[in-house]
Design an enzyme around this catalytic site. Structure first.
Site, PDB file in Angstrom:
ATOM      1  N   ASN A   9       0.885  -1.170   0.000  1.00 57.01           N
ATOM      2  CA  ASN A   9       0.000   0.000   0.000  1.00 57.01           C
ATOM      3  C   ASN A   9       0.920   1.216   0.000  1.00 57.01           C
ATOM      4  OD1 ASN A   9      -1.836   2.030   0.508  1.00 57.01           O
ATOM      5  ND2 ASN A   9      -2.341   1.364   2.594  1.00 57.01           N
ATOM      6  N   TRP A  10       1.095   1.783  -1.183  1.00 58.44           N
ATOM      7  CA  TRP A  10       2.062   2.887  -1.307  1.00 58.44           C
ATOM      8  C   TRP A  10       1.587   4.166  -0.627  1.00 58.44           C
ATOM      9  CZ3 TRP A  10       4.059   2.724  -7.130  1.00 58.44           C
ATOM     10  CH2 TRP A  10       4.790   1.539  -7.308  1.00 58.44           C
ATOM     11  N   LYS A  11       0.283   4.280  -0.401  1.00 63.18           N
ATOM     12  CA  LYS A  11      -0.315   5.504   0.166  1.00 63.18           C
ATOM     13  C   LYS A  11       0.053   6.719  -0.702  1.00 63.18           C
ATOM     14  CE  LYS A  11      -0.294   3.343   4.679  1.00 63.18           C
ATOM     15  NZ  LYS A  11      -0.226   3.474   6.125  1.00 63.18           N
ATOM     16  N   HIS A  96      -9.625   1.440   4.637  1.00 67.99           N
ATOM     17  CA  HIS A  96      -8.388   1.708   5.381  1.00 67.99           C
ATOM     18  C   HIS A  96      -8.679   2.717   6.494  1.00 67.99           C
ATOM     19  CE1 HIS A  96      -4.343   2.841   6.438  1.00 67.99           C
ATOM     20  NE2 HIS A  96      -3.934   1.740   5.837  1.00 67.99           N
ATOM     21  N   GLU A  98      -7.055   5.137   7.561  1.00 59.97           N
ATOM     22  CA  GLU A  98      -6.760   6.534   7.213  1.00 59.97           C
ATOM     23  C   GLU A  98      -7.934   7.154   6.450  1.00 59.97           C
ATOM     24  OE1 GLU A  98      -2.953   5.740   5.379  1.00 59.97           O
ATOM     25  OE2 GLU A  98      -2.149   5.215   7.339  1.00 59.97           O
ATOM     26  N   GLU A 168      -5.767  -4.535  10.538  1.00 65.33           N
ATOM     27  CA  GLU A 168      -4.722  -3.542  10.793  1.00 65.33           C
ATOM     28  C   GLU A 168      -5.047  -2.769  12.068  1.00 65.33           C
ATOM     29  OE1 GLU A 168      -2.579  -2.416   6.892  1.00 65.33           O
ATOM     30  OE2 GLU A 168      -4.360  -1.184   7.036  1.00 65.33           O
ATOM     31  N   GLY A 174       2.272   2.452  10.840  1.00 61.53           N
ATOM     32  CA  GLY A 174       3.271   3.500  10.686  1.00 61.53           C
ATOM     33  C   GLY A 174       3.926   3.928  11.989  1.00 61.53           C
ATOM     34  N   SER A 214       3.121  -1.893  10.554  1.00 64.93           N
ATOM     35  CA  SER A 214       4.560  -2.016  10.836  1.00 64.93           C
ATOM     36  C   SER A 214       5.095  -3.428  10.575  1.00 64.93           C
ATOM     37  CB  SER A 214       4.880  -1.566  12.264  1.00 64.93           C
ATOM     38  OG  SER A 214       4.525  -0.200  12.425  1.00 64.93           O
ATOM     39  N   GLY A 235       2.664  -1.052   4.331  1.00 65.98           N
ATOM     40  CA  GLY A 235       2.775   0.357   3.970  1.00 65.98           C
ATOM     41  C   GLY A 235       4.225   0.740   3.749  1.00 65.98           C
TER      42      GLY A 235
HETATM   43  P1  PGA Z   1       2.629   0.413   7.703  1.00 64.50           P
HETATM   44  O1  PGA Z   1       1.168   0.613   7.047  1.00 64.50           O
HETATM   45  O2  PGA Z   1       3.156  -0.910   7.172  1.00 64.50           O
HETATM   46  O3  PGA Z   1       3.426   1.578   7.238  1.00 64.50           O
HETATM   47  O4  PGA Z   1       2.435   0.365   9.192  1.00 64.50           O
HETATM   48  C1  PGA Z   1       0.310  -0.453   6.832  1.00 64.50           C
HETATM   49  C2  PGA Z   1      -0.980   0.053   6.213  1.00 64.50           C
HETATM   50  O5  PGA Z   1      -1.493   1.087   6.652  1.00 64.50           O
HETATM   51  O6  PGA Z   1      -1.534  -0.563   5.269  1.00 64.50           O
END
Ligand code: PGA
Length: 253
Positions: A9-11, A96, A98, A168, A174, A214, A235
């Protein structure tokens, strides 16, 4: 047998040139050394068509990070599921944390998005997970069940089979804090139990449930060794080929 999947997931990272370069590098690395799992990368909308043209679709799946909750029309700035599909993408991440938190996506909005994604032939990586506050109040099971009931348990069993679940915990995204493999396994098993209760044991057995938050090459082998953890949604560690490949290779250990 359910699929093992490592999805990136590049965001909102990497410009178009950087994204194409990373996709090419990953494609080369996995052509040279075939993965033991399905690999998917989910990119910003503007990257999709270009990235599709540099990936070997038999080797690496492609997905968007979102799609609109409306079919088409006067929704300035939105991108429909049909548009996503037309780029060559096969997946879309929905739900997600976010998107839920910063863009106020409610269970009802997500339900619409899921239906439109499926109607347009996309597979959905549907994210669920509790906040730190909810975990501390021991409400994680309640939260994930409500998220499933709110947006995907309305589906027929046939449609539900096109859903990949990503658990998640928000406190692990993150932050560098990973859920322990035991914590993750416990809730993954609970989630599979919820699916079994709703759709029966066979559907539950065939549902891939990914862990995200993470996840990196150093902790992936322990997480993926658990019986109910079928891979990861990655991510930060999906933004460099070597880091991402390190996680993919966790399926070889
Ligand atoms: P992260 O994000 O691996 O940077 O913790 C995972 C995600 O939000 O899909």
């Amino acid at each position: 047998m359910r699929k093992k999947i490592v999805a990136g997931n590049w965001k909102m990272n990497l410009d178009l040139q950087e994204g194409i370069a990373l996709a090419k590098e990953l494609n080369e690395a996995l052509t040279a050394e075939k993965p033991n799992c399905d690999v998917v990368i989910c990119t910003p909308f503007i990257h999709l068509a270009s990235v599709a043209s540099v990936l070997d679709a038999n080797l690496i799946g492609l997905g968007a990070e979102n799609c609109a909750d409306k079919e088409k029309g006067a929704y300035t700035g939105e991108v429909s599921a049909k548009m996503v599909k037309s780029t060559g993408a096969q997946y879309v991440i929905l739900g997600h944390s976010e998107r839920r938190e910063y863009y106020k996506e409610t269970p009802e909005i997500l339900k619409e998005k899921v239906l439109l994604a499926l109607a347009n032939g996309l597979k959905v990586i549907f994210c669920i997970g509790e906040s730190l506050e909810e975990r501390e109040a021991n409400k994680q099971n309640e939260v994930v069940k409500a998220e499933l009931e709110g947006s995907v348990f309305n589906l027929s069993a046939e449609d539900f089979a096109k859903i990949v679940i990503a658990y998640e915990p928000i406190w692990a995204i993150g932050t560098g804090k990973t859920a322990t493999a035991e914590q993750a396994e416990e809730i993954h098993a609970y989630i599979r139990g919820c699916v079994a209760e709703k759709y029966g044991a066979e559907v539950a057995e065939n549902t891939s449930i990914l862990y995200g938050g993470s996840c990196k090459a150093s902790n992936a082998p322990e997480l993926f060794a658990k019986p109910d953890i079928d891979g990861g949604l990655i991510g930060g560690a999906s933004l460099k080929c070597a880091d991402f490949k390190g996680i993919i290779d966790a399926w070889k250990k």
